[in-house]
Scaffold this active site. Sequence first.
Site, mmCIF file in Angstrom:
data_model
loop_
_atom_site.group_PDB
_atom_site.id
_atom_site.type_symbol
_atom_site.label_atom_id
_atom_site.label_comp_id
_atom_site.label_asym_id
_atom_site.label_seq_id
_atom_site.Cartn_x
_atom_site.Cartn_y
_atom_site.Cartn_z
ATOM 1 N N SER A 141 0.841 -1.200 0.000
ATOM 2 C CA SER A 141 0.000 0.000 0.000
ATOM 3 C C SER A 141 0.870 1.242 0.000
ATOM 4 O O SER A 141 2.031 1.197 0.436
ATOM 5 C CB SER A 141 -0.882 0.001 1.256
ATOM 6 O OG SER A 141 -1.647 1.188 1.327
ATOM 7 N N TYR A 154 -2.373 -0.746 10.261
ATOM 8 C CA TYR A 154 -2.479 -1.145 8.847
ATOM 9 C C TYR A 154 -1.147 -0.910 8.128
ATOM 10 O O TYR A 154 -0.599 -1.807 7.474
ATOM 11 C CB TYR A 154 -3.609 -0.364 8.171
ATOM 12 C CG TYR A 154 -3.733 -0.641 6.689
ATOM 13 C CD1 TYR A 154 -4.185 -1.874 6.227
ATOM 14 C CD2 TYR A 154 -3.383 0.329 5.747
ATOM 15 C CE1 TYR A 154 -4.282 -2.138 4.865
ATOM 16 C CE2 TYR A 154 -3.484 0.080 4.388
ATOM 17 C CZ TYR A 154 -3.929 -1.158 3.951
ATOM 18 O OH TYR A 154 -4.027 -1.415 2.594
HETATM 19 N N1 NAP Z 1 -8.547 -0.131 -1.970
HETATM 20 C C1 NAP Z 1 -7.489 0.599 -1.653
HETATM 21 O O1 NAP Z 1 -7.552 1.853 -1.631
HETATM 22 C C2 NAP Z 1 -6.174 -0.078 -1.331
HETATM 23 C C3 NAP Z 1 -5.042 0.737 -1.207
HETATM 24 C C4 NAP Z 1 -3.830 0.146 -0.917
HETATM 25 C C5 NAP Z 1 -3.729 -1.219 -0.785
HETATM 26 N N2 NAP Z 1 -4.835 -1.991 -0.909
HETATM 27 C C6 NAP Z 1 -4.661 -3.439 -0.741
HETATM 28 O O2 NAP Z 1 -5.204 -4.109 -1.862
HETATM 29 C C7 NAP Z 1 -5.534 -5.441 -1.482
HETATM 30 C C8 NAP Z 1 -6.908 -5.792 -2.036
HETATM 31 O O3 NAP Z 1 -7.884 -4.977 -1.402
HETATM 32 P P1 NAP Z 1 -9.108 -4.311 -2.206
HETATM 33 O O4 NAP Z 1 -8.908 -2.846 -2.151
HETATM 34 O O5 NAP Z 1 -9.288 -4.965 -3.496
HETATM 35 O O6 NAP Z 1 -10.301 -4.617 -1.192
HETATM 36 P P2 NAP Z 1 -11.527 -5.660 -1.261
HETATM 37 O O7 NAP Z 1 -12.385 -5.380 -2.431
HETATM 38 O O8 NAP Z 1 -12.136 -5.611 0.099
HETATM 39 O O9 NAP Z 1 -10.800 -7.054 -1.491
HETATM 40 C C9 NAP Z 1 -10.136 -7.729 -0.436
HETATM 41 C C10 NAP Z 1 -10.032 -9.182 -0.797
HETATM 42 O O10 NAP Z 1 -9.350 -9.863 0.279
HETATM 43 C C11 NAP Z 1 -10.102 -11.011 0.603
HETATM 44 N N3 NAP Z 1 -9.896 -11.390 1.983
HETATM 45 C C12 NAP Z 1 -10.105 -10.681 3.111
HETATM 46 N N4 NAP Z 1 -9.822 -11.432 4.199
HETATM 47 C C13 NAP Z 1 -9.430 -12.642 3.725
HETATM 48 C C14 NAP Z 1 -9.016 -13.846 4.349
HETATM 49 N N5 NAP Z 1 -8.954 -13.973 5.681
HETATM 50 N N6 NAP Z 1 -8.690 -14.897 3.556
HETATM 51 C C15 NAP Z 1 -8.759 -14.803 2.215
HETATM 52 N N7 NAP Z 1 -9.132 -13.684 1.566
HETATM 53 C C16 NAP Z 1 -9.463 -12.618 2.329
HETATM 54 C C17 NAP Z 1 -11.550 -10.636 0.313
HETATM 55 O O11 NAP Z 1 -12.328 -11.795 0.032
HETATM 56 P P3 NAP Z 1 -13.313 -12.537 1.042
HETATM 57 O O12 NAP Z 1 -14.017 -11.490 1.851
HETATM 58 O O13 NAP Z 1 -14.208 -13.312 0.114
HETATM 59 O O14 NAP Z 1 -12.428 -13.446 1.848
HETATM 60 C C18 NAP Z 1 -11.390 -9.832 -0.970
HETATM 61 O O15 NAP Z 1 -11.351 -10.691 -2.070
HETATM 62 C C19 NAP Z 1 -5.415 -5.501 0.046
HETATM 63 O O16 NAP Z 1 -4.214 -6.135 0.409
HETATM 64 C C20 NAP Z 1 -5.370 -4.046 0.440
HETATM 65 O O17 NAP Z 1 -4.669 -3.840 1.645
HETATM 66 C C21 NAP Z 1 -6.050 -1.460 -1.178
#
Ligand code: NAP
Length: 244
Positions: A141, A154
């Site tokens: 991130s 985080y």
């Molecule tokens: N969105 C942003 O602004 C942002 C910025 C920087 C970094 N990120 C990073 O990007 C990555 C993806 O996040 P996203 O933004 O795409 O959010 P998201 O739409 O909430 O996706 C998160 C994914 O992680 C899965 N997940 C959560 N807990 C889990 C567990 N215990 N086991 C297996 N899968 C799990 C969720 O699936 P299930 O609920 O089906 O398990 C979902 O598929 C994360 O690492 C996040 O920290 C996001």
Amino acid sequence: MGIEGSTIVITGASSGIGRATAELLAAHGAFVVLGARREDALHAVVAGIVAAGGRAACKATDVRRRDEVEALVAFAVAEGGRLDAIINNAGIGPISRFDALQVDDWDAMIDVNLRGTLYGIAAALPVFARQARGHVVNVVSTAGLQNVPTMGVYAATKNAVRTATEILRQEAGPHLRVTEVSPGMTATRFVDTISDASAKAMIEDQLGDIAMPPDAIARGILYALMQPPEVDVGSIVIRPTAQG
Ligand SMILES: NC(=O)c1ccc[n+]([C@@H]2O[C@H](COP(=O)([O-])OP(=O)(O)OC[C@H]3O[C@@H](n4cnc5c(N)ncnc54)[C@H](OP(=O)(O)O)[C@@H]3O)[C@@H](O)[C@H]2O)c1
């Protein structure tokens, strides 16, 4: 060069960045093997990819469980005959100020963001060693590159992964590529994992009009994967242009 015919595991592929990455890599000819907890959502992503002419499979996986992450990788090797890359993307961000003492949320972020990524590395490394080829991609991130209140735990989990990624890269030798990808504000379900009302309102406000679509991150991951084997893209930072 290219990813056609490669087998790629993606955790957290039921929504957001993981889903967009699965769809893009499949469109470029990869066999994508998707893991997350919500099986229905995973099946919907697989169905969409297959309907578009791609190859995909899924397995319900909780990355907090080392045995389940190992089973996901074993499933990918069984179905695809090999493993070319693992994208450790599953993550949660229930952020809050320290004095809110949301200690259960701190534990959850350590378990999913840090332990879950390490379990992915542990599951894939023996396969990569056998093949003398592989690629670890860890989604971190911009939190941690820029430290701001409410993001203490985080950002700490993401910077722990950043450190582990760099040391893995140094240890990796000539056959293993290691990449960290740092997304900025991206429009996903991520904000739904925030339980602290004031932190959630603040992030929703910040995301506002500037959040990028998740395929912006998917394109960065594709870029790293598409390089020839001797080229290792170490770090990619992708922000909305308007993010400060
Ligand atoms: N969105 C942003 O602004 C942002 C910025 C920087 C970094 N990120 C990073 O990007 C990555 C993806 O996040 P996203 O933004 O795409 O959010 P998201 O739409 O909430 O996706 C998160 C994914 O992680 C899965 N997940 C959560 N807990 C889990 C567990 N215990 N086991 C297996 N899968 C799990 C969720 O699936 P299930 O609920 O089906 O398990 C979902 O598929 C994360 O690492 C996040 O920290 C996001």
